[in-house]
Write an enzyme that holds these catalytic residues in place. Structure first.
Site, short mmCIF file in Angstrom:
data_model
loop_
_atom_site.label_atom_id
_atom_site.label_comp_id
_atom_site.label_asym_id
_atom_site.label_seq_id
_atom_site.Cartn_x
_atom_site.Cartn_y
_atom_site.Cartn_z
N TRP A 61 0.87 -1.18 0.00
CA TRP A 61 0.00 0.00 0.00
C TRP A 61 0.91 1.24 0.00
O TRP A 61 1.83 1.31 0.83
CB TRP A 61 -0.86 -0.05 1.27
N ASP A 105 -0.89 -5.87 9.13
CA ASP A 105 -1.94 -4.93 8.73
C ASP A 105 -3.17 -5.76 8.38
O ASP A 105 -3.16 -6.57 7.45
CB ASP A 105 -1.43 -4.12 7.52
N LYS A 111 -13.65 -0.91 6.02
CA LYS A 111 -14.18 -1.73 4.92
C LYS A 111 -15.26 -2.68 5.41
O LYS A 111 -16.34 -2.72 4.85
CB LYS A 111 -13.06 -2.55 4.26
C1 LMR Z 1 -6.85 2.08 -0.59
O1 LMR Z 1 -5.79 1.43 -0.61
O2 LMR Z 1 -7.40 2.49 -1.62
C2 LMR Z 1 -7.54 2.33 0.72
O3 LMR Z 1 -6.86 1.70 1.74
C3 LMR Z 1 -7.79 3.77 0.96
C4 LMR Z 1 -6.54 4.55 1.27
O4 LMR Z 1 -6.53 5.22 2.29
O5 LMR Z 1 -5.59 4.51 0.48
#
Ligand code: LMR
Length: 395
Positions: A127, A208, A243
């Site tokens: 992420w 996570d 979510k």
């Molecule tokens: C995402 O990866 O799209 C979500 O977790 C929202 C974010 O905060 O990035």
């Protein structure tokens, strides 16, 4: 002094949301930010949440501050949901946080302030906010291989090779389920091997857990946590209710730190509070009160589990319909690999150039890495999307 500042680059995910809103082309499609959408393309408030909010409207007597670590009932129920049967609750230091992002930041601050800034190993890819969060707290961020060259399977050997360079005490950030951005998760056997590896190298797992219930089910999605807990007496878990409760804007998350002794749980909890107090003081009440109300009421909880199952099944259905539609129109790529992936996201295999083309030519928004939010596919946009993706592949 501010005159000398140049603008910061837009966020790779939330920045796209802003561009999408500003785009006034009809039929635009947003597959960027990870929010669930229903068949009509809406992000609904769950019915169980509406019912809990009605109860709260009647019963709430104060808007006074919560404690630094949040709502006690929420903390107890969240611990039961995420670590029940895995770690005894008295061995868990727990804190309600503003979303899963807040949990990660508090975890990062706690580690940096109470121990020392360390190296945090994140999967490549991960992420895009993981790196900046850990770096903001003073940690050095390193990456370990996670995907094979075709980005369709896990590269366990590559991961282990890279983690050979980690030193005892380094933190390793893992995605419990529904890996963001790839949707590729380790199997139970692979989790056991990962736990073996991280424990033998004395690494500290930071897990996570933002998508519990979006992979295979609430309990099934704990498979990695179970494996890690068998080999590690200490680990950190960052959870989110954005979510699985659809409570995105209420910012409800949790940080849990599992420890071997009750005494250490108390010390860790006190240190976490220190990190929170100098940051946002104490968390907001409403979302956590909603989660606690739903989880403690058997009827609301049953309803929540049904609604969560519905969301999971819809995403799965969209995966298979996208695969079928791209096959039907003779698309050059066989997207069957999407069926092996879990959760909201998948790597489509689209290149940055193709992603750009889809945005500029077709008003279809996808994250630059090629990550698509499968939950954004609906029966209405499926055909347009499949045709556009098929066309993009020849760009
Ligand atoms: C995402 O990866 O799209 C979500 O977790 C929202 C974010 O905060 O990035």
């Amino acid at each position: 002094m501010f005159e000398t500042l140049s603008p910061a680059p837009p966020d790779p995910i939330l920045g796209l949301g802003e561009s999408f809103l500003a785009d006034n082309r009809p039929g635009k499609i947003n597959l960027s930010i990870g929010v669930f959408k229903d068949e009509q393309g809406q992000t609904p408030v769950l019915n169980c949440v509406k019912l809990a909010e009605q109860q709260l409207l009647e019963s709430e007597r104060t808007k006074g501050y919560l404690g630094i670590d949040g709502l006690a009932d929420f903390n107890r129920l969240a611990t039961e949901l995420m670590l029940g049967g895995i770690v005894p609750p008295q061995q868990v230091a727990v804190c309600q946080t503003p979303g899963g992002t807040g949990a990660l930041r508090v975890a990062a601050d706690f580690l940096a302030k109470s121990l020392a800034p360390s190296r945090v190993w994140c999967s490549a890819p991960t992420w895009p906010n993981h790196g900046p969060i850990f770096e903001s707290a003073g940690h050095e961020v390193k990456s370990y291989r996670y995907l094979s060259a075709d980005r369709r399977t896990l590269d366990l050997e590559g991961m282990f090779d890279d983690l050979q360079q980690a030193c005892p005490g380094d933190v390793v950030c893992l995605h419990a389920c529904c890996h963001n951005p790839s949707g590729i998760d380790p199997t139970a056997q692979q989790w056991a091997a990962i736990a073996e590896q991280t424990a033998s190298r004395k690494l500290m797992p930071l897990i996570d857990f933002a998508y519990q219930g979006f992979g295979d089910g609430l309990v099934e999605d704990q498979v990695g946590i179970r494996a890690m807990a068998q080999k590690h007496a200490e680990f950190l878990l960052c959870g989110s209710f954005s979510k699985n409760f659809g409570l995105y804007s209420e910012r409800v998350g949790t940080l849990m730190v599992a420890v071997p002794q009750v005494d250490s749980a108390n010390s860790v909890a006190s240190r976490i509070k220190l990190a929170v107090r100098s940051n946002y003081s104490n968390p907001p009440r409403h979302g956590a009160a909603v989660v606690a109300t739903v989880l403690s009421d058997p009827e609301l909880r049953r309803q929540w589990e049904d609604e969560l199952t519905g969301m999971r099944q819809r995403i799965h259905r969209m995966r298979s319909e996208f695969v079928a539609e791209t096959k039907r129109i003779g698309c050059a790529t066989d997207f069957s690999f999407l069926m092996d992936q879990r959760g909201m996201f998948s790597f489509s295999g689209l290149t940055p150039l193709q992603v750009d083309w889809l945005r500029t030519e077709k008003a279809i928004y996808i994250v630059g890495s090629g990550r698509i939010n499968v939950a954004g596919i609906t029966p209405q946009n499926l055909e347009t999307l499949a045709a556009a993706v098929s066309e993009a592949l020849s760009v």
